[in-house]
Each structure stands twice: as C-alpha cells, then as structure tokens.
Design a protein around this motif. Sequence first.
Motif, PDB file in Angstrom:
ATOM      1  N   GLY A  55       0.787  -1.221   0.000  1.00 40.47           N
ATOM      2  CA  GLY A  55       0.000   0.000   0.000  1.00 40.47           C
ATOM      3  C   GLY A  55       0.820   1.271   0.000  1.00 40.47           C
ATOM      4  O   GLY A  55       0.442   2.266  -0.621  1.00 40.47           O
ATOM      5  N   VAL A  56       1.950   1.272   0.682  1.00 41.64           N
ATOM      6  CA  VAL A  56       2.821   2.449   0.722  1.00 41.64           C
ATOM      7  C   VAL A  56       3.361   2.738  -0.673  1.00 41.64           C
ATOM      8  O   VAL A  56       3.330   3.885  -1.153  1.00 41.64           O
ATOM      9  CB  VAL A  56       3.971   2.257   1.743  1.00 41.64           C
ATOM     10  CG1 VAL A  56       4.968   3.406   1.658  1.00 41.64           C
ATOM     11  CG2 VAL A  56       3.411   2.133   3.153  1.00 41.64           C
ATOM     12  N   LEU A  63       0.449   9.019  -6.301  1.00 42.54           N
ATOM     13  CA  LEU A  63       0.753  10.432  -6.079  1.00 42.54           C
ATOM     14  C   LEU A  63       1.958  10.897  -6.893  1.00 42.54           C
ATOM     15  O   LEU A  63       2.396  12.033  -6.778  1.00 42.54           O
ATOM     16  CB  LEU A  63       0.982  10.693  -4.583  1.00 42.54           C
ATOM     17  CG  LEU A  63      -0.223  10.382  -3.689  1.00 42.54           C
ATOM     18  CD1 LEU A  63       0.144  10.509  -2.224  1.00 42.54           C
ATOM     19  CD2 LEU A  63      -1.418  11.273  -4.047  1.00 42.54           C
ATOM     20  N   ARG A  64       2.500   9.955  -7.690  1.00 41.43           N
ATOM     21  CA  ARG A  64       3.639  10.213  -8.581  1.00 41.43           C
ATOM     22  C   ARG A  64       4.853  10.748  -7.840  1.00 41.43           C
ATOM     23  O   ARG A  64       5.526  11.679  -8.287  1.00 41.43           O
ATOM     24  CB  ARG A  64       3.224  11.127  -9.724  1.00 41.43           C
ATOM     25  CG  ARG A  64       2.210  10.468 -10.637  1.00 41.43           C
ATOM     26  CD  ARG A  64       1.886  11.307 -11.831  1.00 41.43           C
ATOM     27  NE  ARG A  64       1.033  10.557 -12.753  1.00 41.43           N
ATOM     28  CZ  ARG A  64      -0.010  11.093 -13.375  1.00 41.43           C
ATOM     29  NH1 ARG A  64      -0.298  12.356 -13.215  1.00 41.43           N
ATOM     30  NH2 ARG A  64      -0.732  10.356 -14.186  1.00 41.43           N
ATOM     31  N   ASN A  82      -3.852  -8.757   2.154  1.00 44.09           N
ATOM     32  CA  ASN A  82      -2.782  -9.072   3.104  1.00 44.09           C
ATOM     33  C   ASN A  82      -1.419  -8.711   2.536  1.00 44.09           C
ATOM     34  O   ASN A  82      -0.857  -9.438   1.726  1.00 44.09           O
ATOM     35  CB  ASN A  82      -2.833 -10.561   3.466  1.00 44.09           C
ATOM     36  CG  ASN A  82      -4.164 -10.928   4.077  1.00 44.09           C
ATOM     37  OD1 ASN A  82      -4.646 -10.270   4.991  1.00 44.09           O
ATOM     38  ND2 ASN A  82      -4.787 -11.976   3.561  1.00 44.09           N
ATOM     39  N   MET A  83      -0.904  -7.538   2.979  1.00 44.94           N
ATOM     40  CA  MET A  83       0.397  -7.048   2.510  1.00 44.94           C
ATOM     41  C   MET A  83       1.129  -6.382   3.669  1.00 44.94           C
ATOM     42  O   MET A  83       0.497  -5.927   4.620  1.00 44.94           O
ATOM     43  CB  MET A  83       0.208  -6.027   1.381  1.00 44.94           C
ATOM     44  CG  MET A  83      -0.437  -6.579   0.139  1.00 44.94           C
ATOM     45  SD  MET A  83      -0.629  -5.288  -1.124  1.00 44.94           S
ATOM     46  CE  MET A  83      -1.798  -4.179  -0.340  1.00 44.94           C
ATOM     47  N   PRO A  84       2.450  -6.284   3.565  1.00 42.85           N
ATOM     48  CA  PRO A  84       3.211  -5.584   4.609  1.00 42.85           C
ATOM     49  C   PRO A  84       3.038  -4.067   4.523  1.00 42.85           C
ATOM     50  O   PRO A  84       2.516  -3.555   3.531  1.00 42.85           O
ATOM     51  CB  PRO A  84       4.658  -5.989   4.305  1.00 42.85           C
ATOM     52  CG  PRO A  84       4.668  -6.269   2.839  1.00 42.85           C
ATOM     53  CD  PRO A  84       3.304  -6.837   2.526  1.00 42.85           C
ATOM     54  N   LEU A  91      -5.307   0.867   2.484  1.00 39.98           N
ATOM     55  CA  LEU A  91      -5.110   1.627   1.250  1.00 39.98           C
ATOM     56  C   LEU A  91      -6.457   1.994   0.632  1.00 39.98           C
ATOM     57  O   LEU A  91      -6.658   3.144   0.209  1.00 39.98           O
ATOM     58  CB  LEU A  91      -4.275   0.829   0.253  1.00 39.98           C
ATOM     59  CG  LEU A  91      -4.084   1.496  -1.120  1.00 39.98           C
ATOM     60  CD1 LEU A  91      -3.371   2.837  -0.994  1.00 39.98           C
ATOM     61  CD2 LEU A  91      -3.319   0.564  -2.055  1.00 39.98           C
ATOM     62  N   LEU A  92      -7.387   1.061   0.576  1.00 34.85           N
ATOM     63  CA  LEU A  92      -8.706   1.327   0.006  1.00 34.85           C
ATOM     64  C   LEU A  92      -9.375   2.498   0.723  1.00 34.85           C
ATOM     65  O   LEU A  92      -9.940   3.390   0.082  1.00 34.85           O
ATOM     66  CB  LEU A  92      -9.578   0.070   0.097  1.00 34.85           C
ATOM     67  CG  LEU A  92     -11.008   0.195  -0.431  1.00 34.85           C
ATOM     68  CD1 LEU A  92     -11.023   0.531  -1.919  1.00 34.85           C
ATOM     69  CD2 LEU A  92     -11.772  -1.096  -0.158  1.00 34.85           C
ATOM     70  N   THR A  93      -9.303   2.523   2.036  1.00 32.70           N
ATOM     71  CA  THR A  93      -9.891   3.609   2.812  1.00 32.70           C
ATOM     72  C   THR A  93      -9.249   4.943   2.454  1.00 32.70           C
ATOM     73  O   THR A  93      -9.943   5.952   2.266  1.00 32.70           O
ATOM     74  CB  THR A  93      -9.745   3.329   4.322  1.00 32.70           C
ATOM     75  OG1 THR A  93     -10.426   2.103   4.621  1.00 32.70           O
ATOM     76  CG2 THR A  93     -10.341   4.444   5.155  1.00 32.70           C
ATOM     77  N   LYS A  94      -7.922   4.964   2.320  1.00 33.32           N
ATOM     78  CA  LYS A  94      -7.223   6.200   1.937  1.00 33.32           C
ATOM     79  C   LYS A  94      -7.644   6.659   0.533  1.00 33.32           C
ATOM     80  O   LYS A  94      -7.869   7.849   0.295  1.00 33.32           O
ATOM     81  CB  LYS A  94      -5.713   6.010   1.990  1.00 33.32           C
ATOM     82  CG  LYS A  94      -5.147   5.959   3.403  1.00 33.32           C
ATOM     83  CD  LYS A  94      -3.632   5.857   3.370  1.00 33.32           C
ATOM     84  CE  LYS A  94      -3.045   5.800   4.757  1.00 33.32           C
ATOM     85  NZ  LYS A  94      -3.200   7.049   5.498  1.00 33.32           N
ATOM     86  N   LEU A  95      -7.738   5.702  -0.400  1.00 29.24           N
ATOM     87  CA  LEU A  95      -8.107   6.044  -1.776  1.00 29.24           C
ATOM     88  C   LEU A  95      -9.493   6.651  -1.842  1.00 29.24           C
ATOM     89  O   LEU A  95      -9.724   7.636  -2.557  1.00 29.24           O
ATOM     90  CB  LEU A  95      -8.057   4.800  -2.669  1.00 29.24           C
ATOM     91  CG  LEU A  95      -6.702   4.143  -2.884  1.00 29.24           C
ATOM     92  CD1 LEU A  95      -6.859   2.875  -3.699  1.00 29.24           C
ATOM     93  CD2 LEU A  95      -5.730   5.098  -3.548  1.00 29.24           C
TER      94      LEU A  95
END
Length: 196
Positions: A55-56, A63-64, A82-84, A91-95
């Motif tokens: 996600g990072v 955000l390029r 499931n990712m580190p 990530l979905l929530t941030k998007l």
Amino acid sequence: MNAQQQLRHYGTPEQPGILPIQFLLVEDSEPDVLLTQEVFEEEGLAGQLHVVRDGVEALDFLLRKPPYEQVPRPDVILLDINMPRMNGLELLTKLKTDPHLMTIPVFMLTTSQAEEDVLRSYQAHAASYVVKPIEFTEFQRAVQAMSRFMRSMALPGDGTTSFDSASQLSTACGKAKVATSSVTTSKPSSSRVHAQ
C-alpha cells in the motif's frame, strides 16, 4: 466534448478511438504477480499492467512520488488485502477519502474469503471483491469476468477529469453490474466474484 473530457473505455491500443485501460496491481506475492501477468498476457493486456508490492508503494505510484513521476494514472486498481507496511483495506480507505483518487474503481483481488474482509471492502467502496483461485484456468476466468465488468465502464480520460456527477459514476457502475450478473451471487462466502 473537448479533449480533456474524453472518456477512456476498455480496449486495446489497436482499436481506433478507444484508449487502453491502465491497471495497477498492488500485490506482494511474487507467484500471484507472475500469475496475474500471465493471465493479462493471455488476455492481451500485458502492456497495461503496472505492479507495486504494498500500500505504501501504491500511494507513491498514485501520487507520482519518486521514482514514479512519469507513470500514467491507473484507471483500475487490483488490490490484495494481506500485505506488509499498509494492507489493502487501509489503502482502500485512503483512496476512497482522497478527492483526486476516489473515482478510480478498486477491485479487491485476494485469497481472503473472510466475510469481514468482504464486508469491510464494500463498506470502503470497493467496486468488486474477487477471490483469487489457485488454478490458472480459474484465475483466467476471474480476470475475464473483470474484463466483462470493465467493458461497460466509462472512465475519465487523462486523470485530470472526473465524472460530472455522482449519478454518472453510479450509472457506469450500474452498467458494469449487468455485465457480471452471470458470476455474481448474493452469498459472498460461496462465490468467486462479488459485485457491489
């Protein structure tokens, strides 16, 4: 409709007047990345699949931030859970709370069949939840189902435009639901593909 308002439709570069869809795969499992790339190659989509590992890194891509300054804005995100560092649900929530990224359809593409993950994904506005099959042919069918879903979607053309209203986005998603009706079920735990 001027050039900046041109809508992007699912297609291949060889189809005149139709811009190819850019996919971003957010996946940390190398075997799953290779399988996805193979299926996309079989479907003729290989040149349109970009891969990041968590996600990072996905946020940096979107955000390029360096080293992603020149990448295209993805039209569709395929997201593992499931990712580190930052998992898919975070990530979905941030998007979906970022006004510049919230219109990008996100397909959860994961091995998780947990009811809680399905529910949380839809609550965070995922476009669809696809449980990754283990076998190549089943996975290929899942990608083909997503392809049918996306064929009826109209997406912003250059990443600077968006749907004129929430109703246009809703209409596009409604058409997409029809495209996947043959693989959609109301019981999340017993299906391979869940459409919202």
